[in-house]
Design a protein around this motif. Structure first.
Motif, PDB file in Angstrom:
ATOM      1  N   LYS A  49       0.814  -1.212   0.000  1.00 28.69           N
ATOM      2  CA  LYS A  49       0.000   0.000   0.000  1.00 28.69           C
ATOM      3  C   LYS A  49       0.849   1.264   0.000  1.00 28.69           C
ATOM      4  CE  LYS A  49      -0.599   0.128   5.048  1.00 28.69           C
ATOM      5  NZ  LYS A  49      -1.589   0.046   6.146  1.00 28.69           N
ATOM      6  N   THR A  77      -3.023  -8.733   1.432  1.00 26.95           N
ATOM      7  CA  THR A  77      -2.716  -7.391   1.946  1.00 26.95           C
ATOM      8  C   THR A  77      -3.659  -6.331   1.378  1.00 26.95           C
ATOM      9  OG1 THR A  77      -1.021  -7.117   0.216  1.00 26.95           O
ATOM     10  CG2 THR A  77      -0.304  -7.979   2.346  1.00 26.95           C
ATOM     11  N   GLN A 116      -7.432  -7.033   1.667  1.00 25.37           N
ATOM     12  CA  GLN A 116      -7.910  -6.877   3.038  1.00 25.37           C
ATOM     13  C   GLN A 116      -7.945  -5.405   3.446  1.00 25.37           C
ATOM     14  OE1 GLN A 116      -5.726  -9.409   5.722  1.00 25.37           O
ATOM     15  NE2 GLN A 116      -6.469 -11.298   4.779  1.00 25.37           N
ATOM     16  N   ASP A 117      -6.933  -4.634   3.021  1.00 25.02           N
ATOM     17  CA  ASP A 117      -6.937  -3.188   3.297  1.00 25.02           C
ATOM     18  C   ASP A 117      -8.169  -2.535   2.678  1.00 25.02           C
ATOM     19  OD1 ASP A 117      -4.519  -3.463   4.582  1.00 25.02           O
ATOM     20  OD2 ASP A 117      -3.315  -2.799   2.872  1.00 25.02           O
ATOM     21  N   GLN A 118      -8.502  -2.951   1.474  1.00 29.59           N
ATOM     22  CA  GLN A 118      -9.668  -2.400   0.778  1.00 29.59           C
ATOM     23  C   GLN A 118     -10.956  -2.738   1.533  1.00 29.59           C
ATOM     24  OE1 GLN A 118     -10.930  -4.287  -3.000  1.00 29.59           O
ATOM     25  NE2 GLN A 118     -10.741  -2.258  -3.938  1.00 29.59           N
ATOM     26  N   GLU A 171     -11.251  -3.365   4.762  1.00 29.20           N
ATOM     27  CA  GLU A 171     -11.291  -2.598   6.005  1.00 29.20           C
ATOM     28  C   GLU A 171     -11.691  -1.146   5.746  1.00 29.20           C
ATOM     29  OE1 GLU A 171      -7.653  -3.053   8.209  1.00 29.20           O
ATOM     30  OE2 GLU A 171      -7.715  -5.244   8.025  1.00 29.20           O
ATOM     31  N   ALA A 189      -8.810   2.487  12.669  1.00 25.93           N
ATOM     32  CA  ALA A 189      -8.019   1.432  12.034  1.00 25.93           C
ATOM     33  C   ALA A 189      -8.189   0.113  12.787  1.00 25.93           C
ATOM     34  CB  ALA A 189      -6.550   1.833  11.972  1.00 25.93           C
ATOM     35  N   TYR A 242     -10.141  -3.305  11.358  1.00 25.01           N
ATOM     36  CA  TYR A 242      -9.540  -4.637  11.456  1.00 25.01           C
ATOM     37  C   TYR A 242     -10.485  -5.574  12.204  1.00 25.01           C
ATOM     38  CZ  TYR A 242      -5.697  -8.033  12.061  1.00 25.01           C
ATOM     39  OH  TYR A 242      -4.899  -9.152  12.013  1.00 25.01           O
TER      40      TYR A 242
END
Length: 610
Positions: free
Chosen positions: A264, A291, A294-296, A298, A396, A400
């Motif tokens: 990212k 990665t 999963q970031d997207q 969240e 954040a 998660y």
């Protein structure tokens, strides 16, 4: 057919006698009978599981682990065997002289509702001592980590890198073995510096590098880097960003970059999600899914997160900022508690003081839920009727939490961004409030505790966790070292702190706190190290200070939680039924046996009904 039926009859007889011995409280005799059942039917998973239970109760823990793994090998769906294995591996100070076959442990890694963290140390020991990779560790001890990494890239080494247990360790939990970390760091360095980065490495190595990149994402890239690696990475980052912006072929560069830094951080990282997955090299595709995808997810969940009000209290904003950068803790798996088991545990600990609590708690508040694991424990442990609300300062951490809890189907668990200081705005009261490891990070812990008390129903019960002054002297020394060296609370400062301890710098040679911190599980990920010795705000407590706080708040002390060894030793010293609710008795006991206590006091307190 007759012989098979005869064996089953004999096995059942042995199993019945073993069960009778267990009921009599004689695990040694039970182990003898269950052992005979295993001899009678070597492929009977239940016999191996029962033998494991008896061996564990007898203190033969390494043999119990062997039996549990064998049961799982024979029956991968044997839930009780998984639970038994995890329970044994949680034993403090566990040392193993005999290792199980790897297949059963691999089965355990594949079970979703078990805590893979407990499996990691055993997996690392097996990889070092009894796997195809053992020659690499022997070479590292005899020569150097670089020599071992070179061997791993040879024909024989590439074959060894296919070790399934290594892939499971790297992708299912945080590696907490420094010897394994040293080898992986050397392998990563060799792959970055000693080959054309545009080329994908040989296939066996690709799979390990993908797993190592996932491990980096899990531990937040806590492994050390050299100046040469950092310079190479800066150039590599520019090359990957050019490839992405110009639509060029994505090759080995991006995979090698992902070994060291979050994808990212690339200026055009979003384009990796836009590329047809089939056009990405398979190992890089796995890393992107783990990665960026999963970031997207969240980010989407955070966008829908409800907020009580903006976080603006002076003592809260900088704590929130810390956890925005490093959500804590980053967990991957957990044991699901038996429904209602926490309610039963509460009543056993608190005794008659819990008489004002509803038979089935309806409303539970988790104040300071972090990344959601404790909230999930509450949602299941206080089930079936409870509604659990989990709050935290950090979006954040909550993002998660929401992503991780989706797969557990906890329908009565909800999340809210809120400051404990603003809880009056909720307009709700709770049967149970859990706030473990939270209040000691507030600028005014008593102000936060008063807010919690105001939200607790009369007769309600609260579990609080506060740092224990006597159990954190090594951490205080580590924090002092950070201050003296002016280390910054960023990835570079965290890596520098770890490397000073790992290298055994001359000034630390005689420092007992160094070895103590390296032995803690929190030493192996960036967010955990930051929380351990870089935290922006914390204070420690003694039991008399806790007693004064309870008196000021008008709360009753309901008893301490802790390991079985602590509770057993306390009961032997204080057999009176009311002693566990006597804080002064606990304080006197702690002076005599400080080694039995953990770094944090976890205790129950009750709000009187009148």
């Amino acid at each position: 057919m007759a012989n098979r039926q005869d064996r089953r009859t004999v096995t059942k007889s042995h199993m019945d006698k073993g069960a009778q011995a267990l009921r009599r409280g004689d695990p040694r005799e039970a182990a003898v009978w269950f052992g005979k059942a295993v001899v009678s039917e070597p492929k009977n998973a239940s016999a191996h599981h029962n033998l494991s239970c008896a061996l564990a109760d007898s203190g033969a823990l390494d043999l119990a682990i062997v039996s549990s793994c064998r049961a799982l090998e024979l029956n991968p769906k044997h839930d009780n065997a998984v639970k038994r294995l995890g329970s044994i591996l949680k034993t403090p100070g566990l040392t193993l002289n005999r290792l199980p076959a790897p297949k059963g442990l691999l089965v355990a890694f594949g079970v979703a509702d078990t805590d893979h963290t407990t499996l990691g140390p055993l997996a690392a020991q097996m990889i070092r001592q009894n796997s195809a990779l053992t020659p690499a560790f022997e070479l590292m001890e005899q020569e150097s980590a670089d020599a071992a990494a070179e061997w791993l890239c040879s024909k024989a080494g590439l074959k060894a890198l296919g070790e399934p247990l290594l892939i499971a360790l790297l992708t299912k939990t945080i590696n907490r073995d420094l010897v394994v970390e040293k080898l992986l760091t050397a392998l990563r360095r060799r792959c970055l510096l000693d080959r054309p980065v545009s080329e994908l490495p040989p296939t066996p190595l690709q799979r390990v590098l993908a797993a190592l990149a996932i491990q980096g994402a899990i531990n937040e890239f806590v492994f050390a880097t050299s100046a040469e690696e950092d310079r190479t990475l800066d150039c590599l980052q520019r090359d990957v960003e050019t490839q992405l912006s110009e639509g060029g072929r994505i090759g080995g560069e991006a995979l090698l970059y992902a070994l060291y830094r979050p994808l990212k951080d690339l200026s055009a990282a979003g384009k990796l999600l836009e590329i047809n997955p089939k056009k990405l090299p398979e190992p890089l595709r796995r890393v992107v899914e783990f990665t960026l995808r999963q970031d997207q997810e969240e980010a989407t969940l955070k966008a829908d997160l409800k907020r009580l009000r903006p976080i603006d209290a002076a003592g809260s904003t900088h704590v929130a900022a810390m956890y925005e950068e490093n959500p804590y803790p980053r967990w991957l798996s957990m044991d699901i508690p038996v429904e209602g088991s926490w309610t039963r545990q509460l009543r056993e600990t608190v005794g008659e003081l819990a008489s004002g609590l509803a038979d089935t708690p309806e409303n539970v508040l988790v104040a300071g839920c972090g990344t959601g694991r404790h909230a999930l424990y509450c949602a299941f442990g206080y089930a079936p009727q409870n509604e659990t609300l989990a709050i935290d300062l950090s979006t954040a951490s909550l993002g998660y939490a929401m992503r991780k809890t989706k797969s557990f189907n906890a329908r009565k668990l909800s999340f809210l961004q809120a400051d404990i200081l603003d809880l009056d705005l909720l307009g709700r009261e709770f049967d149970i409030i859990e706030s473990v490891g939270v209040l000691h990070h507030m600028a005014d812990p008593m102000a936060g505790w008063r807010k919690l008390c105001a939200r607790l129903k009369p007769g309600g019960v609260m579990r609080i966790g506060l740092y224990r002054d006597l159990g954190r002297q090594d951490i205080l020394a580590g924090r002092a070292y950070v201050r003296d060296k002016k280390l910054t609370a960023d990835p570079d400062g965290i890596r520098r702190f770890r490397q000073a301890l790992i290298r055994d710098d001359a000034e630390l040679a005689d420092q007992t706190w160094r070895d103590s911190l390296m032995a803690t599980p929190d030493f192996y990920s960036a967010s955990e190290v930051r929380d351990l010795v870089f935290h922006v705000q914390e204070r420690n407590y003694t039991l008399p200070e806790i007693g004064e706080s309870l008196k000021e708040l008008g709360l009753l002390f309901g008893g301490l939680e802790g390991p079985r060894s602590l509770k057993t030793a306390f009961r032997q010293k204080h057999p009176d039924p009311g002693a566990p609710q006597d804080l002064e008795a606990w304080w006197a006991f702690e002076q005599q046996h400080p080694e039995l206590f953990r770094r944090m006091y976890e205790f129950w307190c009750i709000k009187p009904t009148d």
